[in-house]
Write a protein that holds these residues in place. Structure first.
Motif, PDB file in Angstrom:
ATOM      1  N   VAL A 139      40.370 -35.069 -49.161  1.00  0.00           N
ATOM      2  CA  VAL A 139      39.839 -35.733 -47.974  1.00  0.00           C
ATOM      3  C   VAL A 139      39.258 -37.071 -48.421  1.00  0.00           C
ATOM      4  N   ALA A 140      39.832 -38.136 -47.920  1.00  0.00           N
ATOM      5  CA  ALA A 140      39.445 -39.458 -48.400  1.00  0.00           C
ATOM      6  C   ALA A 140      38.221 -39.990 -47.673  1.00  0.00           C
ATOM      7  N   PHE A 193      37.780 -33.545 -52.239  1.00  0.00           N
ATOM      8  CA  PHE A 193      37.052 -34.368 -51.274  1.00  0.00           C
ATOM      9  C   PHE A 193      36.567 -35.606 -52.001  1.00  0.00           C
ATOM     10  N   ASP A 194      36.762 -36.752 -51.402  1.00  0.00           N
ATOM     11  CA  ASP A 194      36.295 -38.069 -51.895  1.00  0.00           C
ATOM     12  C   ASP A 194      37.457 -39.067 -52.034  1.00  0.00           C
ATOM     13  N   ASN A 217      29.537 -39.924 -62.036  1.00  0.00           N
ATOM     14  CA  ASN A 217      30.459 -39.314 -61.078  1.00  0.00           C
ATOM     15  C   ASN A 217      31.265 -40.432 -60.410  1.00  0.00           C
ATOM     16  N   PRO A 218      32.587 -40.359 -60.548  1.00  0.00           N
ATOM     17  CA  PRO A 218      33.428 -41.460 -60.061  1.00  0.00           C
ATOM     18  C   PRO A 218      33.165 -41.844 -58.604  1.00  0.00           C
ATOM     19  N   PHE A 219      32.872 -40.873 -57.778  1.00  0.00           N
ATOM     20  CA  PHE A 219      32.605 -41.217 -56.395  1.00  0.00           C
ATOM     21  C   PHE A 219      31.431 -42.184 -56.304  1.00  0.00           C
ATOM     22  N   LEU A 222      31.652 -43.027 -40.257  1.00  0.00           N
ATOM     23  CA  LEU A 222      33.041 -43.383 -40.552  1.00  0.00           C
ATOM     24  C   LEU A 222      33.869 -42.107 -40.635  1.00  0.00           C
ATOM     25  N   LEU A 223      35.130 -42.282 -40.383  1.00  0.00           N
ATOM     26  CA  LEU A 223      35.974 -41.083 -40.346  1.00  0.00           C
ATOM     27  C   LEU A 223      36.780 -40.898 -41.621  1.00  0.00           C
ATOM     28  N   PRO A 224      36.842 -39.668 -42.058  1.00  0.00           N
ATOM     29  CA  PRO A 224      37.629 -39.351 -43.246  1.00  0.00           C
ATOM     30  C   PRO A 224      39.102 -39.229 -42.848  1.00  0.00           C
ATOM     31  N   SER A 225      39.950 -39.238 -43.843  1.00  0.00           N
ATOM     32  CA  SER A 225      41.359 -38.964 -43.558  1.00  0.00           C
ATOM     33  C   SER A 225      41.897 -38.096 -44.678  1.00  0.00           C
ATOM     34  N   LEU A 226      42.904 -37.350 -44.373  1.00  0.00           N
ATOM     35  CA  LEU A 226      43.450 -36.465 -45.399  1.00  0.00           C
ATOM     36  C   LEU A 226      44.554 -37.196 -46.154  1.00  0.00           C
ATOM     37  N   VAL A 227      44.444 -37.198 -47.455  1.00  0.00           N
ATOM     38  CA  VAL A 227      45.500 -37.783 -48.277  1.00  0.00           C
ATOM     39  C   VAL A 227      46.267 -36.630 -48.914  1.00  0.00           C
ATOM     40  N   THR A 228      47.497 -36.495 -48.497  1.00  0.00           N
ATOM     41  CA  THR A 228      48.275 -35.361 -48.983  1.00  0.00           C
ATOM     42  C   THR A 228      49.011 -35.735 -50.252  1.00  0.00           C
ATOM     43  N   ARG A 229      48.723 -35.020 -51.293  1.00  0.00           N
ATOM     44  CA  ARG A 229      49.465 -35.224 -52.534  1.00  0.00           C
ATOM     45  C   ARG A 229      50.104 -33.891 -52.909  1.00  0.00           C
TER      46      ARG A 229
END
Lengths: 344, 344
Positions: free
Chosen positions: B288-289, B272-273, B72-74, B319-326
């Motif tokens: 969600v990064a 997510f990841d 699994n890449p994550f 740690l805090l996640p952040s949203l990566v918008t694609r």
DNA sequence: GCATTTTAGTTAAGCGCTTTCTTTACCTTT
DNA sequence: AAAGGTAAAGAAAGCGCTTAACTAAAATGC
């Protein structure tokens, strides 16, 4: 609080020698004592210390796996398949990413040797095999996987890279491509793939005239993208790209898209490895499939038999690649080719 | 032919104690003898056996890393980042894939303990933490990464999963989605993500009424595809899908495509990841990064300081996640929503 | 110049096992 | 019943290293 063989011996009213013998199932031990000892072991939750027995020349049940980059799907999939098989034999893997750096390779080799691993599986580049050969001379089990280094006599489970390159080229040629760009890192297997590639061209009376340079650095998406962009912007741009792994191929696809062109309509792309990502990218990647599971399993079996002292004669097992056709390749409709054909 | 401390001692005309002291740079040793010993060590290419010193209570410089699935890449990206940091400290990783099976988790725990690893980093599910707690009680350094198990007092580097779910939902809500399908495996962090997800809905006066079931088996593309297909074919199909990892999200995208619909035009998908594959899939995945590199580094530093015996108090680093918008998410144009809005 | 402290290096025990010899006890033979 | 054989268990050495305790020699103090 750590329970040792002494605790077991005392509790069972036997000597530690006896305990050792029932642990290893060696020597002659009477049924009664055996049961007694086993019982006490269970009761005390005794877990033999493997360091201690390793010191006495027993195995550590640990294998070192050296790969270029664990974050590369090909290698993580390979590692996983090796690990699965290792698990069946009660072995663990210590996995090291070398980034193709000779320095790291040698460092890990030395370090793991100090840790008394039972053997090494090498999937890293190893342009410099000196240290590896030293290990082999000292009878440390070493096997190579997924790279063929035919000039060294080391047990190997390899892919027929030549055939892989040949398959890729044949496929593209069949589709009418003659001007094919190649993207590869300069390692032995890629040189082989390139040979196979050229061979296929020759057999079709084509020639690989394209100026070609290996990429440097690691094989990842970015270099693939960069090289492809370079090809496309250069003179005489190719109608197809053969990338020596899926990551590079994906970079190629991205570059094509960024130039406002389409895959496969304008440019065909062939990858190598057939990892998960080949199925995910759009369009799905036509790629030369390596039998990753099979390779992992075979090399693990190989190293185990070496550790056990069987299989003294060197061997090389070569597995065959196959072409998986998806949607990143199509007939060449490029005018360049048409012109040529008209000139015939 | 193996050169031991005795060989060095003999060659340098000192006792093995002296050699040991120069190796470890402990005790008082004169400059001259020190140089002499060092020289002999180099000359004989002496490499101290780590098993032996481990037996004497020294460290093995090896850390056990338990993850669900190396393929699994994550997790392979996480493993790589931990490994990189470990390398800086001279540590190696023995990596074990557990497939979320409690049995394997416990087996590996016991096995690696017998191999005297200096500590454990756990990224596997561990629904059953009994064995882990035993280790902790015995003062074996254990740290958890990428999973938060707040009911156990174990050092942890976690992601704020609640926030992650909240971010995903907020994003979709902003885009006008109200009927959102969720795909997740039943592990603690996903329960948290779901909580955050629902929280965001509530704050917008929406409700998560959708009948929901966790997937079972491993989080991979296929289950994501399967679940999504089920949603789409079911009654009241969602206009968006929130998948609890990128692999599942990719399955979702594939399912949407197979149903002849488009992402994001017909259905939005959030993953997510933020692994490599999120950038590769078409359309590129809004996700969600998780700060994978950061996490890996932090947890390694944490375990090292535990091994060194510093940091006795338990801590949790979130740690805090952040949203990566694609491009896998877009405004909801679904009539379903329109109708509802008209009814207002 | 002698007692005292420092410094440099050694001795030896021990980490937790494996394994080769021995020893002891129990059977067989004749 | 004595000699020999065999099965079961133990004693002890040793794997390669660390370290506490110790000794010898050199440096210091008065």
């Amino acid at each position: 609080m750590k329970v040792t063989i002494y605790d077991v011996a005392k509790e069972a009213n036997v000597s530690i020698a006896t305990v050792s013998k029932v642990i290893n199932n060696t020597g002659r031990i009477g049924e009664k004592t055996k049961r007694k000892v086993l019982e006490v072991m269970k009761q005390l939750d005794y877990q033999p210390n493997m360091m201690a027995s390793a010191l006495m020349g027993k195995q550590t049940k640990t294998i070192g796996l050296l790969i270029p980059d664990l974050a590369n799907p090909f290698f993580s999939e390979l590692a996983r398949s090796i690990e699965d098989r290792a698990h069946e034999f009660g072995y663990n893997l210590v996995i090291c990413s070398t980034d193709y750096q000779t320095e790291k390779e040698n460092k890990y080799l030395a370090l793991l040797k100090r840790k008394s691993v039972d053997g090494f599986i090498l999937a890293s580049g190893f342009e410099d095999l000196n240290k590896v050969e030293e290990l082999v001379k000292e009878d440390v089990p070493v096997a190579i996987v997924a790279r063929d280094l035919p000039m060294f006599s080391i047990n190997t489970v390899a892919l027929d890279d030549f055939m892989g390159g040949y398959l890729a080229a044949s496929h593209l040629i069949e589709l009418g491509h003659q001007n094919i760009g190649v993207i590869a890192r300069d390692v032995w297997s890629n040189r082989e793939r390139l040979r196979g590639f050229k061979q296929a061209l020759e057999e079709s009376n084509l020639e690989f005239t394209r100026e070609f340079e290996y990429i440097n650095g690691i094989s990842h998406v970015e270099p693939g993208k960069f090289m492809t962009a370079k090809y496309l912007k250069g003179k005489n741009p190719p109608t197809a790209i053969f990338a020596c792994n899926d990551l590079l191929a994906i970079g190629a696809i991205q570059a094509v898209k960024e130039q406002g062109m389409r895959v496969p309509d304008d440019i065909s792309v062939v990858g190598f490895d057939n990892t998960l990502i080949a199925t995910i990218v759009e369009p799905p990647l036509t790629t030369v499939a390596q039998p990753i599971q099979h390779m992992g399993r075979e090399v693990l079996d190989l190293i185990i038999s070496m550790i056990k002292g069987e299989k003294k004669e060197k061997m090389r097992l070569t597995l065959l690649p196959s072409l998986v056709t998806r949607n990143s390749t199509a007939k060449n409709r490029n005018k360049d080719l048409k012109e040529k054909l008209e000139n015939l």
